[in-house]
Design a protein around this motif. Structure first.
Motif, PDB file in Angstrom:
ATOM      1  N   PRO A 184      30.693  55.476  42.888  1.00  0.00           N
ATOM      2  CA  PRO A 184      30.927  54.112  42.389  1.00  0.00           C
ATOM      3  C   PRO A 184      31.226  53.142  43.521  1.00  0.00           C
ATOM      4  O   PRO A 184      31.910  53.488  44.488  1.00  0.00           O
ATOM      5  N   GLY A 185      30.677  51.929  43.402  1.00  0.00           N
ATOM      6  CA  GLY A 185      30.915  50.933  44.440  1.00  0.00           C
ATOM      7  C   GLY A 185      30.529  49.540  44.009  1.00  0.00           C
ATOM      8  O   GLY A 185      30.190  49.298  42.847  1.00  0.00           O
ATOM      9  N   TRP A 186      30.576  48.616  44.976  1.00  0.00           N
ATOM     10  CA  TRP A 186      30.392  47.191  44.690  1.00  0.00           C
ATOM     11  C   TRP A 186      29.560  46.519  45.779  1.00  0.00           C
ATOM     12  O   TRP A 186      29.591  46.930  46.937  1.00  0.00           O
ATOM     13  N   VAL A 187      28.854  45.461  45.385  1.00  0.00           N
ATOM     14  CA  VAL A 187      28.178  44.579  46.342  1.00  0.00           C
ATOM     15  C   VAL A 187      28.535  43.131  46.004  1.00  0.00           C
ATOM     16  O   VAL A 187      28.674  42.775  44.823  1.00  0.00           O
ATOM     17  N   PRO A 188      28.713  42.283  47.017  1.00  0.00           N
ATOM     18  CA  PRO A 188      29.061  40.880  46.741  1.00  0.00           C
ATOM     19  C   PRO A 188      27.898  40.149  46.078  1.00  0.00           C
ATOM     20  O   PRO A 188      26.735  40.373  46.402  1.00  0.00           O
ATOM     21  N   VAL A 189      28.252  39.269  45.144  1.00  0.00           N
ATOM     22  CA  VAL A 189      27.244  38.461  44.440  1.00  0.00           C
ATOM     23  C   VAL A 189      27.024  37.189  45.238  1.00  0.00           C
ATOM     24  O   VAL A 189      27.865  36.288  45.246  1.00  0.00           O
ATOM     25  N   GLU A 190      25.876  37.128  45.912  1.00  0.00           N
ATOM     26  CA  GLU A 190      25.553  35.941  46.701  1.00  0.00           C
ATOM     27  C   GLU A 190      24.564  35.073  45.942  1.00  0.00           C
ATOM     28  O   GLU A 190      23.723  35.556  45.197  1.00  0.00           O
ATOM     29  N   ARG A 191      24.664  33.793  46.162  1.00  0.00           N
ATOM     30  CA  ARG A 191      23.931  32.812  45.363  1.00  0.00           C
ATOM     31  C   ARG A 191      22.417  33.020  45.401  1.00  0.00           C
ATOM     32  O   ARG A 191      21.728  32.816  44.418  1.00  0.00           O
TER      33      ARG A 191
ATOM     34  N   GLY B 140      35.907  35.671  53.834  1.00  0.00           N
ATOM     35  CA  GLY B 140      37.165  34.943  53.924  1.00  0.00           C
ATOM     36  C   GLY B 140      37.618  34.234  52.666  1.00  0.00           C
ATOM     37  O   GLY B 140      38.575  33.461  52.706  1.00  0.00           O
ATOM     38  N   GLN B 141      36.936  34.474  51.529  1.00  0.00           N
ATOM     39  CA  GLN B 141      37.343  33.826  50.280  1.00  0.00           C
ATOM     40  C   GLN B 141      37.120  34.785  49.109  1.00  0.00           C
ATOM     41  O   GLN B 141      36.348  35.745  49.224  1.00  0.00           O
ATOM     42  N   PRO B 142      37.803  34.547  47.969  1.00  0.00           N
ATOM     43  CA  PRO B 142      37.600  35.419  46.804  1.00  0.00           C
ATOM     44  C   PRO B 142      36.155  35.331  46.314  1.00  0.00           C
ATOM     45  O   PRO B 142      35.615  34.230  46.159  1.00  0.00           O
ATOM     46  N   TYR B 143      35.550  36.478  46.091  1.00  0.00           N
ATOM     47  CA  TYR B 143      34.151  36.555  45.695  1.00  0.00           C
ATOM     48  C   TYR B 143      34.013  37.469  44.492  1.00  0.00           C
ATOM     49  O   TYR B 143      34.793  38.412  44.301  1.00  0.00           O
ATOM     50  N   LEU B 144      32.974  37.211  43.707  1.00  0.00           N
ATOM     51  CA  LEU B 144      32.612  38.128  42.632  1.00  0.00           C
ATOM     52  C   LEU B 144      31.708  39.218  43.202  1.00  0.00           C
ATOM     53  O   LEU B 144      30.780  38.935  43.959  1.00  0.00           O
ATOM     54  N   TRP B 145      31.988  40.471  42.835  1.00  0.00           N
ATOM     55  CA  TRP B 145      31.192  41.618  43.267  1.00  0.00           C
ATOM     56  C   TRP B 145      30.590  42.299  42.045  1.00  0.00           C
ATOM     57  O   TRP B 145      31.234  42.399  40.992  1.00  0.00           O
ATOM     58  N   ALA B 146      29.353  42.766  42.182  1.00  0.00           N
ATOM     59  CA  ALA B 146      28.663  43.468  41.101  1.00  0.00           C
ATOM     60  C   ALA B 146      28.771  44.976  41.306  1.00  0.00           C
ATOM     61  O   ALA B 146      28.817  45.463  42.438  1.00  0.00           O
TER      62      ALA B 146
ATOM     63  N   TRP C 168      22.471  36.275  36.932  1.00  0.00           N
ATOM     64  CA  TRP C 168      23.367  36.008  35.799  1.00  0.00           C
ATOM     65  C   TRP C 168      24.825  36.133  36.228  1.00  0.00           C
ATOM     66  O   TRP C 168      25.688  35.431  35.705  1.00  0.00           O
ATOM     67  N   HIS C 169      25.092  37.013  37.193  1.00  0.00           N
ATOM     68  CA  HIS C 169      26.425  37.048  37.786  1.00  0.00           C
ATOM     69  C   HIS C 169      26.713  35.706  38.471  1.00  0.00           C
ATOM     70  O   HIS C 169      27.780  35.117  38.303  1.00  0.00           O
ATOM     71  N   SER C 170      25.717  35.235  39.233  1.00  0.00           N
ATOM     72  CA  SER C 170      25.896  33.988  39.989  1.00  0.00           C
ATOM     73  C   SER C 170      26.159  32.792  39.085  1.00  0.00           C
ATOM     74  O   SER C 170      26.858  31.852  39.470  1.00  0.00           O
ATOM     75  N   SER C 171      25.596  32.826  37.872  1.00  0.00           N
ATOM     76  CA  SER C 171      25.711  31.668  36.986  1.00  0.00           C
ATOM     77  C   SER C 171      27.143  31.409  36.532  1.00  0.00           C
ATOM     78  O   SER C 171      27.470  30.293  36.126  1.00  0.00           O
ATOM     79  N   VAL C 172      28.017  32.430  36.595  1.00  0.00           N
ATOM     80  CA  VAL C 172      29.382  32.256  36.071  1.00  0.00           C
ATOM     81  C   VAL C 172      30.403  31.983  37.165  1.00  0.00           C
ATOM     82  O   VAL C 172      31.602  31.900  36.887  1.00  0.00           O
ATOM     83  N   VAL C 173      29.943  31.850  38.416  1.00  0.00           N
ATOM     84  CA  VAL C 173      30.864  31.523  39.510  1.00  0.00           C
ATOM     85  C   VAL C 173      30.335  30.339  40.303  1.00  0.00           C
ATOM     86  O   VAL C 173      29.130  30.115  40.385  1.00  0.00           O
ATOM     87  N   ASP C 174      31.240  29.581  40.848  1.00  0.00           N
ATOM     88  CA  ASP C 174      30.875  28.491  41.751  1.00  0.00           C
ATOM     89  C   ASP C 174      31.782  28.593  42.968  1.00  0.00           C
ATOM     90  O   ASP C 174      32.975  28.278  42.910  1.00  0.00           O
ATOM     91  N   TYR C 175      31.215  29.068  44.064  1.00  0.00           N
ATOM     92  CA  TYR C 175      32.015  29.285  45.269  1.00  0.00           C
ATOM     93  C   TYR C 175      32.403  27.971  45.946  1.00  0.00           C
ATOM     94  O   TYR C 175      33.352  27.923  46.727  1.00  0.00           O
TER      95      TYR C 175
END
Length: 319
Positions: A140-147, A70-76, A154-161
């Motif tokens: 090709p595809g994506w998975v959500p970056v969960e904390r 339900g919110q914008p997320y970063l995906w790897a 390192w993906h998690s370090s650049v986002v703060d949900y």
């Protein structure tokens, strides 16, 4: 600035390519080398590449921002790849037929498992409701970056949900010769693809941070324009990469007006990468992070808010 294309699929080379039976300069485990011919790819000509926007090809790992929980997320980026047995069968078929056309896939059995949250990238073809591999045998595809996922720390370090922000590197609006690292709402990045660069990504070609104090950030694809780009000509591109200070980049991605993306990589032209002094790493960089976050990297950048460094690679957290 117009909305640029997002990187959801493999981007074709601006030149037609040949496959040489020699060790890859890009991948140690690859026993062949993809090299460019001097013939411009018809796909590039059809997309009117001569009027396209030339941008820096960044050397990191691809990311995507879209909704999750339900919110914008970063995906790897996570491509579905064949299992070992199928990979051998696929390569044998490719070698004997000089093509992958006609190879038969069993989507349910031939591929390694992926997390339930995995989604295919935009543009992936489907057959009977299942995603179909590309010519490389990948989906090709994506998975959500969960904390709590250490694989993507390192993906998690650049986002703060908690605050809904991401740390983004981009040219300053008032001075494109200067960069800034700033906190951007994830909602503003929605449906865009970005490159994660930094200390622990792809050998850190831009010289960011250190093992003790790693530095990572996101760069929106297409956000770093090439100044006075060379013509789309094999020899002139080679000379530009080799001789021009602005050519100390991994490659060029052209964003065409119809949304088509076209690229050239230094390795396509037989040139080395990374360079000792990259164009991006040498640009002066200001820190503009005043949105307090709960991650260590956010906190470190907030402490540097308003500070300017003579080069991107000079950023450090002990002033």
């Amino acid at each position: 600035m117009r909305r640029l294309g997002s990187v959801q699929q493999k981007i074709p080379c601006v030149f037609l390519t040949d496959v040489m039976e020699e060790q890859s300069r890009k991948r140690d485990c690859q026993q062949f080398q993809v090299v460019a011919t001097e013939n411009v790819n018809p796909v590039a000509l059809e997309a009117n590449i001569h009027s396209a926007l030339a941008t820096e090809k960044l050397d990191g790992t691809c990311c995507y921002v879209t909704v999750y929980k339900g919110q914008p997320y970063l995906w790897a980026r996570l491509d579905r790849r064949p299992n070992k047995q199928t990979e051998k069968r696929f390569k044998k078929y490719q070698h004997s037929h000089k093509s992958c056309k006609g190879f038969t896939w069993n989507i349910e059995e031939d591929f390694k498992p992926v997390p339930e949250t995995w989604i295919p990238a935009h543009g992936v073809k489907h057959h009977s409701g299942c995603p179909v591999p590309d010519e490389h045998g990948h989906i090709p595809g994506w998975v959500p970056v969960e904390r709590d996922n250490k694989q993507y720390c390192w993906h998690s370090s650049v986002v703060d949900y908690n605050v809904g922000h991401a740390l983004v590197l981009r040219p300053r609006r008032d001075n494109e010769d200067m960069l800034e690292i700033t906190s951007v709402p994830l909602a503003e990045l929605q449906e865009q693809t970005l490159e994660l660069i930094g200390t622990n990504v792809n050998g850190n070609p831009y010289g960011l941070g250190s093992k003790k104090q790693p530095v990572h950030c996101l760069v929106t694809h297409g956000s770093v324009p090439i100044r006075n780009p060379p013509p789309v000509d094999f020899q002139q591109l080679c000379s530009w990469f080799h001789e021009n200070p602005d050519g100390r980049v991994e490659g060029i991605v052209w964003h065409c007006s119809d949304g088509t993306l076209i690229k050239v990589h230094r390795h396509h032209l037989g040139l080395k990468w990374p360079e000792a002094n990259t164009c991006l790493g040498n640009k002066p960089t200001a820190i503009r992070v005043d949105a307090y976050g709960s991650t260590e990297l956010f906190t470190s950048f907030v402490a540097l808010n308003g500070h300017c460094f003579s080069r991107l690679q000079d950023i450090h957290f002990e002033l």
